[in-house]
Design an enzyme around this catalytic site. Structure first.
Site: not given
Ligand code: MV4
Length: 448
Positions: A290, A288, A237, A292
């Site tokens: 993440n 998906e 990104k 974290r």
């Protein structure tokens, strides 16, 4: 609360976590490699422990050494940051076994979301839309060929063992399937130690929109709205923002409700992000999760006025969420630009070296999250992110104008950076009108 938090990371995120610890008056322990002896995060912590040589495998990725550093310094919690061990369920489990609080979700949530076909299955069962595709891993080329007619072409082969687009292969024709399958299997094995693949219908020029969620250990769960992250290059990104421009309110509501349903289904605790692809018609599909804190969390902090890392620490200590959903109000707009030590004129080739001079902007609505200072060496061993520029405004126009000015006021000497490329993105009419999609960078929209 905790006595001391060991920050199992480096660079800007290590400094960000240290700052949150100080806000809570917690002791801090930094860890570092031989390449990072003089790094700012090492100086800024109360104690620091040398882990080992520069290669991450022998330092930041070595579970035993990190846990040993916590034991020796009396730390009672570990914050993994992002990258490195942040999504290793084995590390989260090892922390628990050692009596350390892991600042993140349960190992089981990390493990399930780390298996991308398992994640698809769990989310679909929770009523979250997933991209049409295989129910689980596909055994071989024959199974892929048997499935292809119902999924349709183009389709995409993805690695079950890990995400981020690594090993992904688009397939346009049935006669290309066998070769693509072999190549993707090889890359999946190399990247994740797991050759398993699954299949999805390929979406054309989708947008990447993700939803920030936060759970506590008492059953509390909230969302903190969405981030638009379509400006990427090779799955890295470059620019993120919140709120997502050009999305119907009903689509945004659908996204956050789906994210909450998905997170609730796995009893998710701490900060997490559900990634979605959004097609041109506003249909969205779970991609998906993440498990974290993410690089781009500051844009959410800027539009909500909340400190996500402080909250991570509170929740990890067993405290209930400090916010109810109704307290979380999105105000204004925020943008983040990632400044990497990469040369956009040379296909984003890494540009290691020593930071000889550094001027970062300051002022109303500008925030800088930096991992470097003058004299810092940028090594080839780690992610080349130097710092993040974050701007906020009463509306998107103001946030973008402030970002353009901030980029112009920033200079780095000693290494090449993505700064000129970011300035072109922010100035581009398609970006300005909020029409970004995930194939823009690679298709040369911003020059090359
Ligand atoms: C896709 C896709 C199109 N169709 N899946 C890339 C990263 C990984 N998280 C998933 N990715 C994609 N999955 C289907 N079924 C296109 C991409 C994709 C992409 C996604 C998000 C952001 C940037 C991207 C750039 C290229 C491809």
């Amino acid at each position: 609360m905790f006595r001391a938090v060991l920050v199992a990371n480096r660079g800007e995120i290590a400094r960000r976590v240290l700052r949150a610890c100080r806000r809570l008056s917690l002791g801090t322990v930094a860890v570092y490699s031989e390449a990072d002896r003089d790094a700012p995060h090492v100086r800024e912590a109360d104690q620091a422990v040398l882990l080992g040589p520069a290669p991450a495998r022998e330092s930041y990725l070595d579970i035993e050494r990190v846990i040993d550093a916590a034991r020796r310094t009396g730390a009672d919690a570990v914050h993994p940051g992002y990258g490195f061990l942040s999504e290793s369920w084995r590390f989260a489990e090892a922390c628990r076994q050692a009596g350390l609080a892991f600042v993140g979700p349960d190992p089981e949530a990390i493990r399930v979301m780390g298996d991308k076909t398992e994640a698809r299955r769990v989310m679909a069962a929770a009523g979250v839309p997933v991209v049409p595709g295989s129910a689980g891993p596909i055994a071989d080329v024959a199974a892929a060929e048997a499935l292809a007619p119902e999924i349709g072409f183009p389709l995409v082969l993805k690695a079950a063992g890990g995400g981020g687009g690594i090993g992904m292969a688009r397939v346009d024709r049935v006669q290309d399937l066998a070769a693509a399958f072999a190549g993707a299997t090889r890359r999946a094995q190399a990247a994740f130690g797991n050759p398993a693949l699954y299949v999805e219908r390929y979406l054309d020029r989708p947008r990447h929109v993700e939803v920030q969620v936060f759970g506590d250990t008492r059953g509390g769960l909230v969302h903190l709205y969405e981030r638009e992250c379509s400006i990427q290059r090779r799955h890295q990104k470059l620019v993120e923002e919140s709120p997502a421009p050009g999305l119907e309110p009903a689509v945004k509501e659908g996204l956050v409700e789906a994210a909450l349903a998905g997170a609730r289904a796995i009893g998710y605790v701490n900060a997490g992000t559900l990634e979605f692809l959004v097609d041109g018609r506003g249909r969205f599909y779970f991609l998906e999760m993440n498990t974290r804190i993410q690089v781009e969390h500051p844009v959410t902090e800027e539009v909500t006025g909340l400190d996500l890392v402080v909250e991570q620490l509170r929740v990890a200590a067993g405290e209930p969420l400090s916010w109810r959903q109704g307290d979380i109000v999105l105000r204004g707009a925020a943008v983040e630009c990632r400044v990497y030590a990469e040369d956009p004129a040379k296909k984003f080739l890494p540009s290691p070296g020593t930071i000889a001079a550094l001027h970062v902007p300051a002022g109303e609505g500008i925030r800088v999250e930096s991992g470097v200072e003058v004299g810092s060496s940028v090594s080839v061993h780690y992610d080349p992110l130097l710092f993040k520029l974050v701007s906020r405004g009463a509306g998107r126009d103001e946030a973008l104008a402030r970002m353009a000015a901030a980029l112009a006021a920033t200079s780095v000497e000693g290494v090449r950076t993505t700064l000129p490329f970011l300035a072109r993105v922010v100035a581009h009419p398609d970006f300005q009108r909020g029409a970004a999609h995930t194939q823009m960078v690679e298709s040369g929209t911003f020059g090359d």
